[in-house]
Design an enzyme around this catalytic site. Structure first.
Site, mmCIF file in Angstrom:
data_model
loop_
_atom_site.group_PDB
_atom_site.id
_atom_site.type_symbol
_atom_site.label_atom_id
_atom_site.label_comp_id
_atom_site.label_asym_id
_atom_site.label_seq_id
_atom_site.Cartn_x
_atom_site.Cartn_y
_atom_site.Cartn_z
ATOM 1 N N PRO A 120 0.774 -1.246 0.000
ATOM 2 C CA PRO A 120 0.000 0.000 0.000
ATOM 3 C C PRO A 120 0.803 1.293 0.000
ATOM 4 O O PRO A 120 0.795 2.069 0.964
ATOM 5 C CB PRO A 120 -0.836 -0.131 1.278
ATOM 6 C CG PRO A 120 0.034 -0.932 2.187
ATOM 7 C CD PRO A 120 0.736 -1.922 1.295
ATOM 8 N N CYS A 121 1.454 1.574 -1.105
ATOM 9 C CA CYS A 121 2.214 2.820 -1.228
ATOM 10 C C CYS A 121 1.294 4.042 -1.222
ATOM 11 O O CYS A 121 1.737 5.149 -0.915
ATOM 12 C CB CYS A 121 3.093 2.806 -2.471
ATOM 13 S SG CYS A 121 2.198 2.523 -4.003
#
Length: 157
Positions: A120-121
């Site tokens: 989850p950047c």
């Protein structure tokens, strides 16, 4: 490597992987035909992404096999520790990696994350709360953060 293309609320996503794990999940800016069949090696990924978009999944349980440098993989592993619905700053990310001076390198590795949504950047924001850059486009980053928020914003239009 096996590949397939699926439809998501944010556009077509391309998934690449094999028996060693998922190597890449990317969002495509140009529409592409959705795959008629899903390779067995990618089926769990497709199912879990659909569950995520249908608000039935908050964490992914997939074998991952992205290509990257040792530092990039360290950053991506750290990104996986950010809880669903939470955000951290790039500065906080570099602190968690043990080197506050590595903020630019951490941001660069974050931007090269090949596993869209799964790693989850999108949960990393500027210290001032701004969205800052996102390879998939800031409108998608905002959508993902709203999707994960416990306080859903209603559109007025």
């Amino acid at each position: 490597m096996d590949s397939c293309t699926i439809d998501t609320p944010l556009g077509c996503a391309k998934i690449i992987g094999n028996e060693n794990g998922i190597a890449s999940v990317s969002i495509l800016d140009t529409p592409k035909e959705v795959s008629d069949t899903i390779p067995e090696t990618l089926l769990d990924c497709v199912i879990q992404l659909k569950e995520y978009f249908n608000e039935k999944r908050k964490a992914f349980d997939l074998k991952l096999n992205p290509e990257g440098t040792t530092f990039q993989k360290k950053v991506w592993n750290q990104l996986e520790t950010i809880p669903f619905g939470k955000t951290i700053s790039y500065l906080e990310l570099s602190k968690q990696l043990g080197d506050v001076k590595a903020i630019r390198a951490a941001a660069s590795a974050n931007g090269k994350n090949p596993l869209w949504i799964i790693v989850p950047c999108h949960r990393v924001i500027g210290s001032d709360g701004s969205l800052t850059g996102y390879a998939g486009g800031l409108h998608r980053k905002q959508w993902l953060l709203n999707h994960e928020s416990e306080y859903k914003q209603q559109s007025l239009f």
